[in-house]
Each structure stands twice: as structure tokens, then as C-alpha cells.
Write a protein that holds these residues in place. Structure first.
Motif, PDB file in Angstrom:
ATOM      1  N   VAL A 374     -46.068  97.091  50.521  1.00 27.98           N
ATOM      2  CA  VAL A 374     -45.695  95.597  50.537  1.00 27.98           C
ATOM      3  C   VAL A 374     -44.078  95.407  50.898  1.00 27.98           C
ATOM      4  N   GLU A 375     -43.517  96.291  50.645  1.00 28.43           N
ATOM      5  CA  GLU A 375     -41.901  96.318  51.165  1.00 28.43           C
ATOM      6  C   GLU A 375     -42.052  96.623  52.573  1.00 28.43           C
ATOM      7  N   LYS A 376     -42.745  97.222  53.005  1.00 29.06           N
ATOM      8  CA  LYS A 376     -42.771  98.044  54.546  1.00 29.06           C
ATOM      9  C   LYS A 376     -43.153  96.689  55.439  1.00 29.06           C
ATOM     10  N   LYS A 377     -44.184  96.210  54.952  1.00 28.28           N
ATOM     11  CA  LYS A 377     -44.743  95.010  55.737  1.00 28.28           C
ATOM     12  C   LYS A 377     -43.998  93.615  55.593  1.00 28.28           C
ATOM     13  N   GLY A 378     -42.898  93.613  54.405  1.00 32.01           N
ATOM     14  CA  GLY A 378     -42.175  92.504  54.371  1.00 32.01           C
ATOM     15  C   GLY A 378     -42.610  91.261  54.081  1.00 32.01           C
ATOM     16  N   VAL A 379     -43.998  91.279  53.338  1.00 35.49           N
ATOM     17  CA  VAL A 379     -44.674  90.033  53.112  1.00 35.49           C
ATOM     18  C   VAL A 379     -44.005  89.326  51.850  1.00 35.49           C
ATOM     19  N   ILE A 381     -44.932  86.432  48.855  1.00 35.63           N
ATOM     20  CA  ILE A 381     -45.682  85.376  48.237  1.00 35.63           C
ATOM     21  C   ILE A 381     -45.364  84.126  48.740  1.00 35.63           C
ATOM     22  N   GLY A 382     -46.485  83.477  49.343  1.00 37.36           N
ATOM     23  CA  GLY A 382     -46.283  81.998  49.865  1.00 37.36           C
ATOM     24  C   GLY A 382     -46.104  82.294  51.630  1.00 37.36           C
ATOM     25  N   ASP A 383     -46.004  83.241  51.794  1.00 34.79           N
ATOM     26  CA  ASP A 383     -46.004  83.416  53.417  1.00 34.79           C
ATOM     27  C   ASP A 383     -47.253  83.044  53.945  1.00 34.79           C
ATOM     28  N   THR A 384     -47.123  82.693  55.464  1.00 31.03           N
ATOM     29  CA  THR A 384     -48.454  82.869  56.322  1.00 31.03           C
ATOM     30  C   THR A 384     -48.619  84.326  56.794  1.00 31.03           C
ATOM     31  N   VAL A 385     -49.687  84.898  56.879  1.00 30.73           N
ATOM     32  CA  VAL A 385     -49.648  86.165  57.316  1.00 30.73           C
ATOM     33  C   VAL A 385     -50.725  86.375  58.002  1.00 30.73           C
ATOM     34  N   VAL A 386     -50.624  87.290  58.931  1.00 33.20           N
ATOM     35  CA  VAL A 386     -51.538  88.039  59.827  1.00 33.20           C
ATOM     36  C   VAL A 386     -52.637  88.803  59.173  1.00 33.20           C
ATOM     37  N   LEU A 387     -53.801  88.356  59.017  1.00 30.09           N
ATOM     38  CA  LEU A 387     -54.852  88.941  58.509  1.00 30.09           C
ATOM     39  C   LEU A 387     -55.803  89.728  59.511  1.00 30.09           C
ATOM     40  N   ILE A 394     -63.221  95.755  54.649  1.00 31.95           N
ATOM     41  CA  ILE A 394     -62.272  95.130  53.677  1.00 31.95           C
ATOM     42  C   ILE A 394     -61.099  94.761  54.520  1.00 31.95           C
ATOM     43  N   PRO A 395     -60.451  93.670  54.655  1.00 36.37           N
ATOM     44  CA  PRO A 395     -59.063  93.394  55.601  1.00 36.37           C
ATOM     45  C   PRO A 395     -57.896  94.045  55.022  1.00 36.37           C
ATOM     46  N   GLU A 396     -56.972  93.578  55.873  1.00 39.75           N
ATOM     47  CA  GLU A 396     -55.836  94.176  55.526  1.00 39.75           C
ATOM     48  C   GLU A 396     -54.576  93.002  56.121  1.00 39.75           C
ATOM     49  N   ILE A 397     -53.561  93.012  55.512  1.00 38.26           N
ATOM     50  CA  ILE A 397     -52.555  92.353  56.033  1.00 38.26           C
ATOM     51  C   ILE A 397     -51.603  92.922  57.077  1.00 38.26           C
ATOM     52  N   VAL A 398     -51.441  92.379  58.020  1.00 33.79           N
ATOM     53  CA  VAL A 398     -50.688  93.035  59.081  1.00 33.79           C
ATOM     54  C   VAL A 398     -49.105  92.763  59.019  1.00 33.79           C
ATOM     55  N   SER A 399     -48.879  91.589  58.967  1.00 34.22           N
ATOM     56  CA  SER A 399     -47.304  91.117  58.885  1.00 34.22           C
ATOM     57  C   SER A 399     -47.208  89.574  58.343  1.00 34.22           C
ATOM     58  N   PRO A 400     -45.988  89.308  57.948  1.00 30.98           N
ATOM     59  CA  PRO A 400     -45.813  87.952  57.579  1.00 30.98           C
ATOM     60  C   PRO A 400     -45.549  87.065  59.245  1.00 30.98           C
ATOM     61  N   ASP A 406     -40.599  78.385  54.607  1.00 34.87           N
ATOM     62  CA  ASP A 406     -39.739  77.094  54.451  1.00 34.87           C
ATOM     63  C   ASP A 406     -38.778  77.397  53.138  1.00 34.87           C
ATOM     64  N   GLY A 407     -38.674  78.705  52.871  1.00 32.55           N
ATOM     65  CA  GLY A 407     -37.633  78.900  51.748  1.00 32.55           C
ATOM     66  C   GLY A 407     -38.287  79.155  50.479  1.00 32.55           C
ATOM     67  N   SER A 408     -39.584  78.536  50.282  1.00 28.97           N
ATOM     68  CA  SER A 408     -40.296  78.561  48.736  1.00 28.97           C
ATOM     69  C   SER A 408     -41.103  80.021  48.647  1.00 28.97           C
ATOM     70  N   GLU A 409     -41.018  80.951  49.651  1.00 27.12           N
ATOM     71  CA  GLU A 409     -41.570  82.178  49.265  1.00 27.12           C
ATOM     72  C   GLU A 409     -40.653  83.119  48.295  1.00 27.12           C
ATOM     73  N   ARG A 410     -41.438  83.857  47.752  1.00 25.51           N
ATOM     74  CA  ARG A 410     -40.647  84.714  46.740  1.00 25.51           C
ATOM     75  C   ARG A 410     -41.457  86.136  46.900  1.00 25.51           C
ATOM     76  N   LYS A 411     -40.544  87.257  46.598  1.00 27.12           N
ATOM     77  CA  LYS A 411     -40.763  88.509  46.700  1.00 27.12           C
ATOM     78  C   LYS A 411     -41.506  89.088  45.445  1.00 27.12           C
ATOM     79  N   PHE A 412     -42.477  90.045  46.036  1.00 33.19           N
ATOM     80  CA  PHE A 412     -43.403  90.566  44.930  1.00 33.19           C
ATOM     81  C   PHE A 412     -42.668  91.665  44.140  1.00 33.19           C
ATOM     82  N   VAL A 413     -42.899  91.525  42.840  1.00 32.85           N
ATOM     83  CA  VAL A 413     -42.206  92.712  41.987  1.00 32.85           C
ATOM     84  C   VAL A 413     -43.276  93.507  41.157  1.00 32.85           C
ATOM     85  N   MET A 414     -43.300  94.932  41.486  1.00 33.37           N
ATOM     86  CA  MET A 414     -44.299  95.711  41.056  1.00 33.37           C
ATOM     87  C   MET A 414     -44.105  95.650  39.683  1.00 33.37           C
ATOM     88  N   PRO A 415     -45.337  95.775  38.842  1.00 37.02           N
ATOM     89  CA  PRO A 415     -45.095  95.655  37.321  1.00 37.02           C
ATOM     90  C   PRO A 415     -44.615  96.873  36.795  1.00 37.02           C
TER      91      PRO A 415
END
Length: 730
Positions: A374-379, A381-387, A394-400, A406-415
Motif C-alpha cells: 500500500v505504501e509502495k503504491k502510494g494510494v 483512501i479516496g483516490d482515483t486509482v488505475v485498476l 482478480i484485479p490489482e491497483i496499479v497506482s493513484p 482534492d485534499g480529502s484523501e486519507r492514508k491507510f493505517v494498518m491495524p
């Protein structure tokens, strides 16, 4: 080894760890793709893992052991059909992804052929299911899936229903025995109509054409198969006996078409690599023109003699290669990143996306593997992503798409704690990429996943114990207590225990509760009783199936235990060598490692598993419930007249396939190698022996023809030496 050691046997520890991780990923992906028909990674991801494995083994040859995924073809056969041996091994293809890869392949072929290997035959790579048809005296005798390359599922009854597949060959000069290879598929438009029909019937649609073809061909009732729009195209042969042998692949296609077999009209024979690249580029632009899904182009050297000279590696021919097109990509919105827990405790982030259609199916989920990815891809939450979706899996997310933020995106935090049992997550060992829940014994998610896995076709093969049932047994609605707290409880289940259970219906991919669209509430099911509180058909089936499962072969029992690295092939090797669970449980690490196909790494994992008290409790509880813990004694070996000798088999031997000739030698104690060297005791050479014959002559290796081979088998090596062709006589 000290804690400061950086190498083991000359191999860096990091390389050993990465090789082990990739091996597990590749084996699991193959299992889900070929056997479960439920792929969980994209073709592109699988290809990346496989290429990395190959690179590691090229850099460190000691990693290339018989149990490495790079030395295996396909995957295990399913448990629903009779098993049949292919007349000749069905191989996989190596992959090319760009012009440089193609040039490298052609250059190697030219070097091995000692000249221009062209012309080349180019054909489309259909994204379907590999099949082998055997015609004897012109009559269709058998149809089988590829399986692991040597053994496949007998699907003859279903093959007979495929439109365009003749039950009897027509024309003159039909071979007395021919094995035809091809691809079974469902045309794209027919696939769409099929899914629409399934939805109208209240049944789940197929994910893609490949899965629909595989699922249809594996129907137990051929009447269902007959109602589905299966088609087949032929792309090669394995055996050809009793008729004029064609000289080239293209000649084979002409002959097969004359026999009435379905052959594509889109293949082309081109003189050189420029022609190959032109064909590849044409279908890159016209990928959707054919009636079926394709994921690339297969390129073959057309001349059969050159094919024989080039031969094969342990898994793939050197005379053919698959050029894989880049997977298709779309943009969509990443709504959330959540995590799921697998049967080994691995905690995996996955993307929840706005539904989007890609490669013909609607996608809402994509794996993100681990927090580092997740960190490596730089995505965010809230991004438009390339799928990206490769080969309709089963698909994968390539990149944001960072320009759209627009500034509303937030970082994923691993539990930090398991989402299902609350245990603090941890890495199993230093350097691991994946966090795991260490509560292996009691984590509800892991128990659920292990029970579901244990009931699978290649394990205990229990009908009536699907994902919903596994969830009901391990995670019923409060205040009910689970009736299955560990695998040890499984064979003690009774109808009385099942009746009161109610459970939330969960999504098989994510483990999350399904929501009733009408009420907005979680879906709840009373799975094991009817409206009168009596045992349902599912409950009775489950109890009956558990009783039957007590007699599964030892290899399937081992798979059901979820021992890491012990999939069906490894379990089969263990069972064949040890014959009982007690022998395996009490064997030393060295004894386990000595089993062919196991090796030190897997041996250590097996030993560690059996040293855990509650794992042994599973064994003893199952034993007490009547589960069979051993196989019948191995059949006695015949005279080992060829022990200590090494053989190479080449060419066409009358009455034998290459595999059956090798098995005849191995059963007498002989070792069969793939290439001729000074250590070769005899070269067994049939017609069209090719370059191996020449090498045996140059090295002074005795050569046996078909008659000499029979002398070897019947009278032993001393008698064979008397009739062998001496190099100076060749």
C-alpha cells in the motif's frame, strides 16, 4: 547458523526467504486458479512472481529443487473425476512481455539450432482451458484436462457434448493413435448471454469466460455441459502414430482440419522475427476482434525436426513461447481499504472500490497484499486509482491518479490488532512482509478459513461444508457458542449440535457480512434445520460426508491439516514415502528432507507443525473418531536391475510414449535424465532422435534402439550392452 550469518550454503538469507515466500504464493495461486476455478491474483502478478522465482534460481542454482514451482507444470487435478495419464506430457509455455524478451528467445533458439530456426507459426493465445483428446483408429476415446501435465481429469462425457468436436475423424490416412491438444472456451457474446440466464434463474454469474468454460467442462452431469455454449480450437498434438507424420506444425493443422477437427483460421506462418512482431502488433490493436478472449500470442518454430533438436526444459518447450499482452486498465474510485484474515493468520489489506466494469466483469474489490505494498503504491483512501485486470482474474491497483486529488484523501493505517479476535498482530519472523495474527489456535477467522479449506476437493472433499457452513460452525450468532473451535472438533459433529445454529451470511472473498438489500440488515441463515426445526438436507449431507471423509487417502488428510508448504503435490510425496501419519509425525527432520520432492525447508516446517501440542490433539481426536491414518502398504518393487544406471530417452519408440518408457526404466531402479552427458549409461533412441543422438555419439555413450530397449527391460544392462549401437558404428 549464528544470528549474524548472512548466507546459508552460499545463498543469501534474504534470497532464501524471498524464494520461500514466492513459492508459497505461486503454489497457492495455481491451486486456486486451476483446481478451485477461483483465481485470486492477476496473470500479471503471477507472471511477476514466477519471473522473480526464475531470476532467483538463475542467480542461485541450489534453489532449483524438484519441489520448486518452476519445475512443475499446471496444477493438481481435481477430486471430482477419474484420473488419467496423458500419452505425452503436457507442458507449460515460458512467457515474453516485450520485444526484448522475444529477441532473446529467438536468439537462444538460433544458437541451440546452430542456424536460423524459422519459419515461425503465430497463433492467438486463447484464455480458456487446456484439453487433450485421444483418437484411436479415428474414434474419440478420451478427453482429459491438463491437470499437472502428466495426469488430468477424465472429462470425456462432457467433451462429447462440445459443438464442433468430432466423435470420429474423417478422411484418408487417419493415424491409428493421435493425441490432439487444444483449448476449450466460451465465446464472449455467448458468455454474456449465459450470465444473463444465470442471473434470471437466481444463480451467481461466472466471473469471466475462462472460469465459465472450466466450470462447465467440470460439470458432473454432461447434460448441463451440453446446454452451455462450449467451443474448442486445436493447437497441437502430443502423439501421432500409424500414419504419415507431418513435417511441420502448419502441416499438422492442415491435416487436423481435413480430419474434421476445429482449427483456427487466424494463425500465420512467417519467415522471420519481423513477421512475428508484426503479427503480435496487429492483434495488440485488434485484441477484441476474435469471438473469444485472448491474452496474447503463441509463437512456435514451425519445423518439427527443429523442435526436436531444441527439446524442452523441465516444464516448457524451448521451441515455443507465449507473448503476453499488457492487462487492461480502467480508472475507478478507491472508497476504503479494509483487511481480511486468512487461514495461516496472514492479514491482507484489500481495496473497496466504486463498482467498475473491466475485461467484461464488474469489479469492486482488489487485493493490496500488505501494508508495505500500500505504501509502495502510494494510494490514499479516496483516490482515483488505475485498476488493472489481467486475463480476467482478480484485479490489482496499479497506482493513484494524483492529478485528481482534492485534499480529502486519507492514508491507510494498518491495524495493530486482529479485526476478528483482537490479538496484537506481529511478523512471524524478522524481515517478513506480512503481518499475521499469532492466535493460530483460537482466532475465529483462521479457524473458519482452515475448516473451509479442509473441506475442499483436494483435502477431505466434504460436500455440504462450503463457506457459509464453515462460518456457521465456527462463528454462529451470539449467544450461541461455536460447535467447531478447532479442526479437532470436526469429526465429532452430530445432528443435535447442528440444529440450533444460525449464522450471518458472509462474503467469501472478504469475510464481511452480506446485507439484505430489502431490509438493510445482515443476512441470517438457519443453515442446518428447516422451518419445523428438523434436520435439513444440508445437515444430513454434512454428517454423511464427514463419515465418508474418514476414509480419504493419507495425502488428502495431510492437505486438510493446513501445514504450510504442504500442498497436494508435497502431500502426495510424503504419503507415498511414509504411508502413515505416525511415520510422518515421528520422523526426524533429516528423514523428512530425504523424501523426494520435500527438501530441508519444507521438512523443517512439517517437523515444527507436528511439535505443536494442539496440532497433535487434532490428529488424536480424528484418530479416535475413526479417521484412517495410513494408506495401504506400498506395492513391492520388482527387480531393480537398472539401479545405479542413468538413461536418456529420445525420439519415438514403438509401443511407448516418452513418459511410459521413462517409467519403465524408473520402475527397475534406473535414473532418467533430460540431457546426455558422460555419466549417461545408455541413450534410448527411437525414430527422429535428433541432437541427443549426435551428442551420445560424440561422448561415446552406447545407444539402444527399440529392440535394444526391450532387451534392456527384459534381460538387463549386460545383455543390452551386447546389442547396443557403439558410437563408432553410429
Amino acid at each position: 547458523m549464528s544470528s549474524e550469518s548472512t548466507e546459508v550454503g552460499g545463498v543469501p538469507v534474504a534470497a532464501l526467504k524471498r524464494h520461500a515466500e514466492l513459492s508459497e504464493l505461486v503454489e497457492d495461486a495455481r491451486w486456486r486458479y486451476y483446481v478451485l476455478d477461483q483465481p485470486t491474483v492477476s496473470d500479471a502478478q503471477f507472471d511477476e512472481w514466477f519471473k522473480e522465482l526464475l531470476a532467483l534460481e538463475e542467480a542461485h542454482p541450489s534453489l532449483q529443487t524438484p519441489d520448486s514451482p518452476t519445475q512443475k507444470v499446471g496444477a493438481p487435478v481435481s477430486g471430482d473425476f477419474a484420473k488419467v495419464q496423458h500419452l505425452a506430457r503436457m507442458e507449460s509455455l515460458d512467457n515474453a512481455f516485450n520485444a526484448e524478451d522475444m529477441t532473446g528467445w529467438a536468439t537462444r533458439a538460433e544458437r541451440l539450432a546452430e542456424g536460423d530456426p524459422g519459419p515461425y507459426l503465430c497463433e492467438l493465445k486463447i484464455d480458456g482451458l487446456a484439453i487433450a483428446l485421444v483418437y484411436r483408429d479415428g474414434k474419440l476415446e478420451r478427453g482429459a484436462t491438463r491437470g499437472d501435465g502428466r495426469t488430468g481429469d477424465d472429462v470425456t462425457a462432457n467433451v462429447r457434448t462440445i459443438k464442433g468436436v468430432p466423435h470420429r475423424l474423417k478422411g484418408d490416412d487417419v493415424p491409428s493413435l493421435v493425441e490432439v491438444r487444444g483449448e476449450v472456451y466460451i465465446p464472449v457474446e455467448d458468455f454474456k448471454k449465459l450470465n444473463e440466464q444465470l442471473v434470471e434463474q437466481g444463480k451467481p454469474p461466472f466471473a469471466n469466460p475462462r472460469n465459465s468454460a472450466a466450470g462447465t467442462l467440470r460439470q458432473k452431469d454432461p447434460r448441463i455441459t451440453a446446454q452451455r455454449p462450449l467451443r474448442m480450437l486445436v493447437h497441437g498434438i502430443g502423439i501421432w502414430e500409424g500414419a504419415t507424420v507431418p513435417r511441420a506444425q502448419s502441416e499438422v493443422y492442415d491435416r487436423l482440419r481435413e480430419f474434421g477437427l476445429p482449427v483456427s483460421d487466424l494463425y500465420r506462418v512467417v519467415p522471420d522475427l519481423d513477421g512475428v512482431n508484426a503479427y503480435i502488433e496487429h492483434y495488440r490493436e485488434h485484441r477484441h476482434d476474435p469471438a473469444y478472449e485472448i491474452d496474447g500470442v503463441v509463437v512456435k518454430i514451425d519445423d518439427f525436426r527443429t523442435q526436436r533438436e531444441l527439446g524442452s526444459t523441465s516444464r516448457a518447450p524451448r521451441w515455443a513461447i507465449a507473448y503476453k499482452y499488457p492487462p487492461e486498465e480502467v480508472n475507478t474510485k478507491l472508497l476504503d481499504i479494509q483487511v481480511g484474515v486468512g487461514r495461516t493468520g496472514r492479514v491482507t489489506p484489500y481495496a473497496v472500490m466504486a463498482p467498475v466494469v473491466v475485461s467484461g466483469s464488474t469489479v469492486e474489490r482488489a487485493t493490496l497484499h500488505n501494508a508495505a505494498i500500500v505504501e509502495k503504491k502510494g494510494v490514499l483512501i479516496g483516490d482515483t486509482v488505475v485498476l488493472r485486470k489481467a486475463g480476467d482474474v482478480i484485479p490489482e491497483i496499479v497506482s493513484p491518479v494524483t492529478a485528481l486529488r482534492d485534499g480529502s484523501e486519507r492514508k491507510f493505517v494498518m491495524p495493530t490488532h486482529c479485526p476478528e479476535c483482537g490479538t496484537e498482530l506481529a511478523y512471524e519472523k524478522e524481515g517478513d512482509a506480512d503481518l499475521r495474527c499469532p492466535n493460530t489456535r483460537s482466532c475465529p477467522a483462521q479457524i473458519r478459513e482452515r475448516i473451509y479449506f479442509a473441506a475442499g476437493r483436494r483435502a477431505l472433499d466434504i460436500d455440504g461444508l462450503g463457506y457459509v457452513a464453515a462460518t456457521a460452525l465456527t462463528q454462529p450468532l451470539p449467544p450461541q457458542e461455536p460447535v467447531v473451535r478447532t479442526e479437532a472438533d470436526l469429526f465429532d459433529l452430530t445432528l443435535e449440535q447442528l440444529l440450533p445454529i444460525k449464522s450471518v451470511v458472509r462474503d467469501q472473498d472478504t469475510g464481511l457480512p452480506k446485507i439484505d438489500p430489502k431490509t438493510g440488515e445482515q443476512k441470517v441463515v438457519s443453515f442446518f434445520s428447516n422451518i419445523n426445526g428438523e434436520p435439513s438436507a444440508n445437515a444430513r449431507l454434512l454428517v454423511e460426508e464427514l463419515e465418508r471423509a474418514k476414509q480419504v487417502p493419507l495425502a488428502q488428510l495431510l492437505v486438510a491439516l493446513s501445514i504450510r508448504h504442504v500442498g497436494p503435490p508435497t502431500a502426495r510425496d510424503l504419503a507415498n514415502a511414509m504411508r502413515s501419519i505416525d511415520a510422518i509425525m515421528n520422523a526426524s527432520e533429516e528423514e523428512l528432507a530425504a523424501v523426494e520432492g520435500i527438501g530441508p525447508r519444507v521438512a523443517a516446517t512439517i517437523k515444527e507443525w507436528f511439535e505443536v501440542d494442539w496440532h497433535r490433539e487434532i490428529i488424536e481426536r480424528w484418530r479416535a473418531a475413526g479417521v484412517r491414518m495410513e494408506d495401504e502398504p506400498a506395492p513391492e518393487k520388482g527387480p531393480q536391475t537398472l539401479e545405479g544406471l542413468t538413461f536418456v530417452v529420445t525420439g519415438t519408440l514403438e509401443g511407448y510414449t516418452r513418459d511410459s518408457a521413462s517409467e519403465a526404466l524408473a520402475s527397475r531402479g534406473g535414473k532418467v535424465a533430460s540431457s546426455v552427458s558422460k555419466k549417461t549409461s545408455f541413450l534410448v533412441a527411437g525414430e527422429n532422435a535428433g541432437s541427443k543422438y549426435d551428442k551420445a555419439v560424440s561422448l561415446g555413450v552406447p545407444i539402444l534402439d527399440g529392440a535394444g530397449f526391450e532387451v534392456l527391460l527384459n534381460d538387463g544392462p549386460e545383455a543390452a550392452a551386447q546389442v547396443a549401437v557403439k558410437p563408432e558404428e553410429a
